[in-house]
Structure formats: C-alpha cells, structure tokens
Design a protein around this motif. Structure first.
Motif, PDB file in Angstrom:
ATOM      1  N   ALA A  92       0.820  -1.213   0.000  1.00 40.26           N
ATOM      2  CA  ALA A  92       0.000   0.000   0.000  1.00 40.26           C
ATOM      3  C   ALA A  92       0.855   1.265   0.000  1.00 40.26           C
ATOM      4  CB  ALA A  92      -0.928   0.010   1.210  1.00 40.26           C
ATOM      5  N   MET A  93       2.160   1.130   0.343  1.00 45.86           N
ATOM      6  CA  MET A  93       3.029   2.302   0.445  1.00 45.86           C
ATOM      7  C   MET A  93       3.858   2.536  -0.815  1.00 45.86           C
ATOM      8  SD  MET A  93       2.278   3.603   3.326  1.00 45.86           S
ATOM      9  CE  MET A  93       3.557   4.842   3.390  1.00 45.86           C
ATOM     10  N   LEU A  94       3.772   1.655  -1.816  1.00 46.64           N
ATOM     11  CA  LEU A  94       4.652   1.765  -2.975  1.00 46.64           C
ATOM     12  C   LEU A  94       4.466   3.078  -3.736  1.00 46.64           C
ATOM     13  CD1 LEU A  94       4.601  -1.893  -4.338  1.00 46.64           C
ATOM     14  CD2 LEU A  94       6.502  -0.705  -3.217  1.00 46.64           C
ATOM     15  N   ALA A  95       3.246   3.515  -3.877  1.00 49.74           N
ATOM     16  CA  ALA A  95       2.997   4.778  -4.589  1.00 49.74           C
ATOM     17  C   ALA A  95       3.618   5.946  -3.823  1.00 49.74           C
ATOM     18  CB  ALA A  95       1.497   4.988  -4.785  1.00 49.74           C
ATOM     19  N   HIS A  96       3.484   5.920  -2.505  1.00 45.53           N
ATOM     20  CA  HIS A  96       4.096   6.962  -1.684  1.00 45.53           C
ATOM     21  C   HIS A  96       5.615   6.944  -1.832  1.00 45.53           C
ATOM     22  CE1 HIS A  96       4.986   9.433   1.889  1.00 45.53           C
ATOM     23  NE2 HIS A  96       5.905   8.522   2.166  1.00 45.53           N
ATOM     24  N   LEU A  97       6.199   5.757  -1.769  1.00 42.62           N
ATOM     25  CA  LEU A  97       7.655   5.634  -1.840  1.00 42.62           C
ATOM     26  C   LEU A  97       8.201   6.064  -3.196  1.00 42.62           C
ATOM     27  CD1 LEU A  97       8.034   2.236   0.030  1.00 42.62           C
ATOM     28  CD2 LEU A  97       8.739   4.482   0.877  1.00 42.62           C
ATOM     29  N   GLU A  98       7.414   5.918  -4.226  1.00 43.69           N
ATOM     30  CA  GLU A  98       7.834   6.340  -5.568  1.00 43.69           C
ATOM     31  C   GLU A  98       8.217   7.811  -5.580  1.00 43.69           C
ATOM     32  OE1 GLU A  98       8.791   5.963  -9.411  1.00 43.69           O
ATOM     33  OE2 GLU A  98       7.649   4.282  -8.600  1.00 43.69           O
ATOM     34  N   SER A  99       7.440   8.633  -4.865  1.00 45.13           N
ATOM     35  CA  SER A  99       7.683  10.080  -4.868  1.00 45.13           C
ATOM     36  C   SER A  99       8.352  10.586  -3.592  1.00 45.13           C
ATOM     37  CB  SER A  99       6.370  10.832  -5.092  1.00 45.13           C
ATOM     38  OG  SER A  99       5.401  10.456  -4.135  1.00 45.13           O
ATOM     39  N   HIS A 100       8.614   9.683  -2.642  1.00 50.26           N
ATOM     40  CA  HIS A 100       9.261  10.084  -1.388  1.00 50.26           C
ATOM     41  C   HIS A 100      10.451   9.170  -1.089  1.00 50.26           C
ATOM     42  CE1 HIS A 100       6.321  13.102   0.001  1.00 50.26           C
ATOM     43  NE2 HIS A 100       5.436  12.356  -0.646  1.00 50.26           N
ATOM     44  N   TYR A 140      25.653  15.603  -3.993  1.00 54.41           N
ATOM     45  CA  TYR A 140      25.220  16.749  -3.187  1.00 54.41           C
ATOM     46  C   TYR A 140      25.831  16.749  -1.787  1.00 54.41           C
ATOM     47  CZ  TYR A 140      21.815  16.361  -6.928  1.00 54.41           C
ATOM     48  OH  TYR A 140      21.229  16.237  -8.160  1.00 54.41           O
ATOM     49  N   GLU A 141      26.604  15.727  -1.462  1.00 55.20           N
ATOM     50  CA  GLU A 141      27.089  15.577  -0.097  1.00 55.20           C
ATOM     51  C   GLU A 141      28.005  16.725   0.315  1.00 55.20           C
ATOM     52  OE1 GLU A 141      26.898  12.979   3.355  1.00 55.20           O
ATOM     53  OE2 GLU A 141      25.799  13.054   1.460  1.00 55.20           O
ATOM     54  N   GLN A 142      28.913  17.127  -0.574  1.00 57.52           N
ATOM     55  CA  GLN A 142      29.852  18.189  -0.235  1.00 57.52           C
ATOM     56  C   GLN A 142      29.135  19.525  -0.043  1.00 57.52           C
ATOM     57  OE1 GLN A 142      32.969  17.447   0.555  1.00 57.52           O
ATOM     58  NE2 GLN A 142      33.280  19.556   1.216  1.00 57.52           N
ATOM     59  N   GLU A 143      28.156  19.800  -0.888  1.00 59.65           N
ATOM     60  CA  GLU A 143      27.355  21.018  -0.754  1.00 59.65           C
ATOM     61  C   GLU A 143      26.696  21.082   0.627  1.00 59.65           C
ATOM     62  OE1 GLU A 143      22.836  22.082  -1.767  1.00 59.65           O
ATOM     63  OE2 GLU A 143      23.939  21.289  -3.489  1.00 59.65           O
ATOM     64  N   ALA A 171      19.307  21.791  10.477  1.00 61.92           N
ATOM     65  CA  ALA A 171      18.978  22.847   9.521  1.00 61.92           C
ATOM     66  C   ALA A 171      19.159  22.404   8.070  1.00 61.92           C
ATOM     67  CB  ALA A 171      19.841  24.079   9.794  1.00 61.92           C
ATOM     68  N   ILE A 172      20.050  21.433   7.827  1.00 63.72           N
ATOM     69  CA  ILE A 172      20.269  21.004   6.432  1.00 63.72           C
ATOM     70  C   ILE A 172      19.412  19.789   6.052  1.00 63.72           C
ATOM     71  CG2 ILE A 172      22.624  21.916   6.398  1.00 63.72           C
ATOM     72  CD1 ILE A 172      23.610  18.965   6.590  1.00 63.72           C
ATOM     73  N   ILE A 173      18.676  19.220   7.001  1.00 61.84           N
ATOM     74  CA  ILE A 173      17.853  18.045   6.694  1.00 61.84           C
ATOM     75  C   ILE A 173      16.831  18.321   5.589  1.00 61.84           C
ATOM     76  CG2 ILE A 173      16.077  16.492   7.605  1.00 61.84           C
ATOM     77  CD1 ILE A 173      18.833  15.587   8.369  1.00 61.84           C
ATOM     78  N   PRO A 174      16.124  19.480   5.598  1.00 61.89           N
ATOM     79  CA  PRO A 174      15.183  19.735   4.490  1.00 61.89           C
ATOM     80  C   PRO A 174      15.863  19.718   3.116  1.00 61.89           C
ATOM     81  CG  PRO A 174      14.748  21.220   6.307  1.00 61.89           C
ATOM     82  CD  PRO A 174      16.031  20.527   6.641  1.00 61.89           C
ATOM     83  N   ARG A 175      17.043  20.317   3.021  1.00 57.73           N
ATOM     84  CA  ARG A 175      17.776  20.299   1.756  1.00 57.73           C
ATOM     85  C   ARG A 175      18.243  18.871   1.428  1.00 57.73           C
ATOM     86  NH1 ARG A 175      18.589  21.039  -3.358  1.00 57.73           N
ATOM     87  NH2 ARG A 175      20.776  21.176  -3.979  1.00 57.73           N
ATOM     88  N   MET A 176      18.616  18.118   2.463  1.00 61.05           N
ATOM     89  CA  MET A 176      19.035  16.741   2.270  1.00 61.05           C
ATOM     90  C   MET A 176      17.899  15.912   1.664  1.00 61.05           C
ATOM     91  SD  MET A 176      20.955  14.385   5.146  1.00 61.05           S
ATOM     92  CE  MET A 176      22.158  15.663   5.476  1.00 61.05           C
ATOM     93  N   LYS A 177      16.693  16.094   2.201  1.00 62.54           N
ATOM     94  CA  LYS A 177      15.528  15.385   1.664  1.00 62.54           C
ATOM     95  C   LYS A 177      15.242  15.808   0.226  1.00 62.54           C
ATOM     96  CE  LYS A 177      13.117  14.592   6.065  1.00 62.54           C
ATOM     97  NZ  LYS A 177      11.895  14.907   6.854  1.00 62.54           N
ATOM     98  N   GLU A 178      15.464  17.085  -0.047  1.00 63.55           N
ATOM     99  CA  GLU A 178      15.242  17.603  -1.394  1.00 63.55           C
ATOM    100  C   GLU A 178      16.186  16.942  -2.396  1.00 63.55           C
ATOM    101  OE1 GLU A 178      16.082  21.886  -3.316  1.00 63.55           O
ATOM    102  OE2 GLU A 178      14.743  21.935  -1.580  1.00 63.55           O
TER     103      GLU A 178
END
Length: 270
Positions: A92-100, A140-143, A171-178
């Motif tokens: 049931a979570m596959l569609a969610h995981l596709e975009s997350h 993106y790790e160095q950034e 503070a960088i977690i949101p960018r990390m997720k992005e």
C-alpha cells in the motif's frame, strides 16, 4: 581470496550498526545502510522486529549477496538486491515511496566479484586497489557539508553546543531530503526501485594478485591498513570533532559516540 583483517563498528556503542560486511567464497562486500531522514516506517515487519531503515536495508542487501550465484554480473546483482529491499515494503506504500525517496530503505554497497574480477560501487563507498584509491560520492554531499559548516561558523553558540545538539545538521535536513529526489536518477543506491546503473562505478582488475580494501564512508581517510585508518579517524576526532575544517561532513562526532558514522573496513588479497 584471503581475508587479512576487518572491522565493523557502530558509531554509538549503545545502538546496532547500520553497516555490514559479507564474505562468501565468491564475493566480498561492504554495505552501508543509510541513516533515515524520516520517522515513517514503510516496511512490513517493523511492528514485529523494530529496526532502523538503514539496518534493514543493509541486512536485505547482505542476504542477497549470500545467495548470489558466483557468475552474477553487476546488473544481475542490482536486480536481485533491489528485489530484496522491495519485498520489505508494504504494498500500500509503494505509490508513496515512488515520490518520497527519503522514506525508502536505502543502502550503498561495494562488492568484489572473484569470478569476474570486478569491484561494483553502488552509492557512496570507497576502496583501495593496491595504491590506487577509488570512490563514488553522492553529488550533493559536499554542498550539504559546506552549508552545515557555514551555519556553525556563523552561530553565536559555543562549538561544544553542536556536539550535544547538532542544530546545524537539523537545519540542512530539508535540503538533504530535497536532494534525495534525485536518488537513482543522478546517483545510484539500492532502495527497492531500479538502480541508476549508469552511475554505478565498475573497476575491472587484471589477473595478477592484488591487495584490496573495501570500506564505507565512515572512514574519512582510507589507508592500506586498519590501524592506520583508525589512527587517522581518531586524529580527526581530536582535531576537529565537528567536521567543519579540512574534512567536512554532514555529521559531527556527537558526545558519547566513538565516531561521526558507522564504519566498515575489510582488507583482503585476490
């Protein structure tokens, strides 16, 4: 193949390690389960056996290597390891995981194939082949590491604060997720979705004897022996426990931990 030495160490002595080492007659591998950036758990057996996403990803990939046919290609391994992780997900979570992608079980790994005399580098990992160093870093790790260092440098808080509460990492977690939206697009990992194989690094060896070191990125300075690698890691902890100087990372040596990340190291001849 002859194993010379190996080590597997959790950064927090009170928690299980999310890195792993696998040795079979045909393969040697280091697997680095990715620390979860989300509280969501999408795998089917979490209620029965609570494990972190990183640990379960590592264990899934490890199990697939133990059953891997000796003549498997890198492509075949990517498919088998991907299936091993995908089987963990709630349908049931596959569609969610596709975009997350931040909610997926994710691992990097480096695998030596004895029969093919190849080293497969999927995601962030490193190795030495003789005196030659190879890595496959996330783009993106160095950034992110640079941004975290800037936040700490500009903060009025004493630097010791960040060893207890790394608000700069938060503070960088949101960018990390992005940046994780590019997972298996601009860089490769094993996460239950098709591996971006054009970003898998394959090193082909000739048939003369080689001394090989495979390691996770928990070693900031990879050396020809475990003792040297551990000594360089300890020197980094003493000199710059926040990892904001010459070597920059997205994590610090948190107080009470022995390192900034789990680490795996294996040296062998082949």
């Amino acid at each position: 193949m002859t194993i010379i030495e190996q080590a597997l160490v959790a950064k927090n002595p009170l928690k299980r390690c999310e890195d792993g080492i696998v040795t079979t007659p045909d393969f040697v591998a280091v697997i680095d389960g990715s620390t979860s950036k989300s509280q969501l758990r999408c795998h089917r057996d979490f209620a029965l056996r609570p494990r972190s996403n990183g640990e379960l990803a590592m264990l899934s990939v490890a199990a697939s290597i133990k059953k891997l046919p000796a003549n498997s290609s890198c492509h075949q391994f990517c498919q088998i390891a991907t299936s091993a992780i995908r089987s963990r997900y709630k349908k049931a979570m596959l569609a969610h995981l596709e975009s997350h992608p931040e909610d997926r079980l994710t691992a990097s790994c480096i695998v030596f194939s004895r029969l093919r005399r190849e080293i497969w580098m999927i995601g962030d990992c490193q190795c030495l082949v003789g005196d030659n160093y190879f890595d496959n870093p996330k783009p993106y790790e160095q950034e992110l590491a640079e941004r975290r260092a800037e936040i700490i440098a500009a903060s009025p808080k004493p630097w010791d604060h960040f060893l207890d509460d790394d608000t700069a990492r938060a503070a960088i977690i949101p960018r990390m997720k992005e940046t994780m939206l590019q997972q298996n697009k601009t860089y490769s990992v094993v996460d239950g979705f098709p591996v971006a194989e054009k970003h898998v690094r394959i090193i082909t060896l000739d048939f003369k004897p080689w001394q090989i070191v495979l390691a996770s990125d928990g070693y900031p300075f990879l050396c020809p022996t475990l003792a040297e690698s551990e000594a360089r890691l300890e020197a980094q902890r003493q000199r710059d426990p926040l990892n904001i100087g010459e070597f920059k990372a997205t994590k610090a040596f948190a107080r009470g931990n022995n390192s900034f990340d789990d680490r795996a190291y294996i040296r062998f001849t082949a």
